[in-house]
Design a protein around this motif. Sequence first.
Motif, PDB file in Angstrom:
ATOM      1  N   ASP A  46      90.133 125.755  38.810  1.00 16.45           N
ATOM      2  CA  ASP A  46      90.033 125.589  40.264  1.00 16.45           C
ATOM      3  C   ASP A  46      91.078 124.573  40.718  1.00 16.45           C
ATOM      4  O   ASP A  46      90.799 123.384  40.837  1.00 16.45           O
ATOM      5  N   ARG A  99      80.969 129.605  36.981  1.00 20.47           N
ATOM      6  CA  ARG A  99      81.149 129.218  38.378  1.00 20.47           C
ATOM      7  C   ARG A  99      80.082 129.903  39.223  1.00 20.47           C
ATOM      8  O   ARG A  99      79.851 131.104  39.095  1.00 20.47           O
ATOM      9  N   THR A 108      80.423 125.353  45.989  1.00 25.33           N
ATOM     10  CA  THR A 108      80.699 125.772  44.616  1.00 25.33           C
ATOM     11  C   THR A 108      80.052 124.807  43.629  1.00 25.33           C
ATOM     12  O   THR A 108      80.021 123.600  43.856  1.00 25.33           O
TER      13      THR A 108
END
Length: 133
Positions: A46, A99, A108
């Motif tokens: 990410d 995730r 998230t």
Amino acid sequence: MTGEPWLYRVLVDPGATRSDAPLLDLPPGTEPADAASAAVTVFAVDAEAPALVLRVDDDEVGVTTRAHLHRLGGTVLRGPGDGDGATLPGESTRYVVLRFACETCETTAYRVHVGMSGAPECPNGHGPMEAER
């Protein structure tokens, strides 16, 4: 927390804020070096995450950042038996980072496990988060 929260203090960036930082949820007994490795993995996956909120055994430890982990370097977090720190290319054989995202507010969260409690709950009260691939 069943562990020792002070063990993770080295991972916490004292200047970091938790605003919009994804959660990295780790199971009980996670070693600090493994927590750091999981955080580095999340930052690699990410690229937009400015920071991560670290939680071990359902207790928040603090916030870490990509820059803070980079400043720590690899040698600080190595333990006995870790050898020279060399790693083989490819994915970790110790864990897989999962995730999760809230479909309502796009919050998230990352985990290296899914325990009996299942998927993490959205911190904004929208219920269980959905696993992403």
